[in-house]
Design a protein around this motif. Structure first.
Motif, PDB file in Angstrom:
ATOM      1  N   SER A  59      47.641 -18.553   2.689  1.00 46.00           N
ATOM      2  CA  SER A  59      47.089 -17.158   2.520  1.00 46.00           C
ATOM      3  C   SER A  59      45.669 -17.174   2.895  1.00 46.00           C
ATOM      4  CB  SER A  59      47.655 -16.611   1.315  1.00 46.00           C
ATOM      5  OG  SER A  59      49.202 -16.321   1.441  1.00 46.00           O
TER       6      SER A  59
ATOM      7  N   LEU B  93      57.512 -13.139   1.510  1.00 45.48           N
ATOM      8  CA  LEU B  93      57.780 -14.734   1.593  1.00 45.48           C
ATOM      9  C   LEU B  93      58.994 -15.034   0.552  1.00 45.48           C
ATOM     10  CD1 LEU B  93      54.249 -16.049   1.543  1.00 45.48           C
ATOM     11  CD2 LEU B  93      55.589 -15.555   3.544  1.00 45.48           C
ATOM     12  N   GLY B  94      59.900 -15.980   1.072  1.00 47.73           N
ATOM     13  CA  GLY B  94      61.096 -16.373   0.155  1.00 47.73           C
ATOM     14  C   GLY B  94      62.016 -15.116  -0.182  1.00 47.73           C
TER      15      GLY B  94
ATOM     16  N   ILE C 291      51.367 -22.447  -0.411  1.00 53.32           N
ATOM     17  CA  ILE C 291      51.344 -20.905  -0.070  1.00 53.32           C
ATOM     18  C   ILE C 291      50.330 -20.348  -0.368  1.00 53.32           C
ATOM     19  CG2 ILE C 291      52.539 -18.797  -0.715  1.00 53.32           C
ATOM     20  CD1 ILE C 291      55.185 -20.761  -1.462  1.00 53.32           C
TER      21      ILE C 291
ATOM     22  N   VAL D  79      52.742 -20.083   7.707  1.00 51.39           N
ATOM     23  CA  VAL D  79      52.919 -18.783   8.638  1.00 51.39           C
ATOM     24  C   VAL D  79      52.314 -18.812   9.915  1.00 51.39           C
ATOM     25  CG1 VAL D  79      53.089 -16.297   8.383  1.00 51.39           C
ATOM     26  CG2 VAL D  79      53.286 -17.598   6.386  1.00 51.39           C
TER      27      VAL D  79
ATOM     28  N   ARG E 117      50.640 -10.455   1.964  1.00 48.59           N
ATOM     29  CA  ARG E 117      51.676 -11.161   1.790  1.00 48.59           C
ATOM     30  C   ARG E 117      52.185 -11.065   0.381  1.00 48.59           C
ATOM     31  NH1 ARG E 117      49.920 -17.103   4.480  1.00 48.59           N
ATOM     32  NH2 ARG E 117      49.517 -16.087   6.360  1.00 48.59           N
TER      33      ARG E 117
ATOM     34  N   ALA F 206      56.869 -20.761   4.139  1.00 52.61           N
ATOM     35  CA  ALA F 206      55.964 -19.766   3.598  1.00 52.61           C
ATOM     36  C   ALA F 206      54.518 -20.474   3.465  1.00 52.61           C
ATOM     37  CB  ALA F 206      56.371 -19.517   2.220  1.00 52.61           C
ATOM     38  N   SER F 207      54.372 -21.917   3.569  1.00 56.61           N
ATOM     39  CA  SER F 207      52.990 -22.449   3.219  1.00 56.61           C
ATOM     40  C   SER F 207      52.538 -22.684   4.691  1.00 56.61           C
ATOM     41  CB  SER F 207      53.334 -23.765   2.719  1.00 56.61           C
ATOM     42  OG  SER F 207      54.188 -24.582   3.643  1.00 56.61           O
TER      43      SER F 207
ATOM     44  N   SER G  66      61.192 -12.584   5.004  1.00 56.33           N
ATOM     45  CA  SER G  66      61.577 -14.000   5.618  1.00 56.33           C
ATOM     46  C   SER G  66      61.714 -14.986   4.504  1.00 56.33           C
ATOM     47  CB  SER G  66      60.004 -14.106   6.140  1.00 56.33           C
ATOM     48  OG  SER G  66      59.084 -14.308   5.126  1.00 56.33           O
ATOM     49  N   ASP G  67      62.389 -16.065   5.141  1.00 58.61           N
ATOM     50  CA  ASP G  67      62.731 -16.952   4.174  1.00 58.61           C
ATOM     51  C   ASP G  67      63.072 -18.422   4.957  1.00 58.61           C
ATOM     52  OD1 ASP G  67      64.158 -16.934   1.422  1.00 58.61           O
ATOM     53  OD2 ASP G  67      64.615 -18.767   2.390  1.00 58.61           O
TER      54      ASP G  67
ATOM     55  N   VAL H 276      55.217 -12.047  -2.723  1.00 58.13           N
ATOM     56  CA  VAL H 276      56.162 -13.208  -3.370  1.00 58.13           C
ATOM     57  C   VAL H 276      56.813 -12.334  -4.535  1.00 58.13           C
ATOM     58  CG1 VAL H 276      56.983 -15.316  -4.031  1.00 58.13           C
ATOM     59  CG2 VAL H 276      55.055 -14.838  -2.595  1.00 58.13           C
TER      60      VAL H 276
END
Length: 208
Positions: free
Chosen positions: A99, A9-10, A95, A69, A78, A66-67, A37-38, A80
């Motif tokens: 998850s 993520l990000g 986020i 998906v 996931r 990301a918050s 991903s971003d 980060v």
């Protein structure tokens, strides 16, 4: 996609994943499979990472929140890497909550902690790396030298960015507060990991 895919993520340019894969490869470890991903994907840079690790990296080339998906993206966990401090508390909580609600373990790595020690060591590291950058750079050496030595804008901007990043790092107490109202069946743990250059990485893990 492979069944055990790590959704990064990000990702931004994907450089943190590149560094991690390079390190694991040099240590002879089995390489994981990453899906970059971003919200604002830098596609041309992500493609460079894919070219370097074609068997271990793919990218989502459209914006991904990301918050939130989407369920249609298969992944087992996931991650980060070095970007969680960029997220404001509400987004950071979102986020973590996403998850937990979707039963996906999450691994968050930051290269430092919020401390005076981190500021001091980061300042030295950045200053040294920036000061030698004009000699190692493949492009715009003269321009970089001008704004590094007689007009030290690059060092000042680099150090300022580093100090701001350190101040934005989440502490263990703050991370635990963010998760206090999230699914009680999800377990959260915070770790501090010393690194060779004298700094400390922080790791925050959530899993069912």
């Amino acid at each position: 996609l492979q069944s055990k895919t790590l959704l990064d993520l990000g990702s931004g340019s994907g450089e943190p994943v590149t560094i991690l894969l390079d390190t694991l490869n040099n240590q002879g470890e089995k390489l994981p499979y990453f899906l970059l991903s971003d919200l604002f994907p830098v596609i041309h840079k992500m493609e460079r990472v894919i070219e370097q690790f074609p068997n271990n990296v793919k990218a989502i080339k459209i914006p991904l929140d990301a918050s939130s998906v989407p369920d249609g993206i298969p992944h087992s966990a996931r991650v980060v890497i070095s970007t969680f401090h960029h997220f404001a508390p509400d987004l950071a909580k979102g986020i973590l909550q996403d998850s937990a609600e979707k039963g996906k373990p999450i691994f968050i790595l930051e290269a430092m902690t919020r401390s005076l020690n981190s500021v001091f060591k980061l300042g030295i590291f950045f200053l040294l790396s920036i000061m030698i950058n004009p000699f190692w750079s493949k492009q715009d050496r003269l321009l970089k030298a001008i704004f590094t030595y007689p007009i030290p804008l690059i060092p000042l901007m680099g150090i300022w960015d580093g100090v701001v990043s350190v101040r934005r790092m989440y502490t263990e107490k703050e991370l635990m507060a963010l998760t206090s109202t999230i699914d009680a069946n999800f377990q959260w743990k915070f770790h501090k990991i010393p690194v060779p250059w004298g700094g400390t990485n922080s790791v925050f893990v959530g899993k069912p």
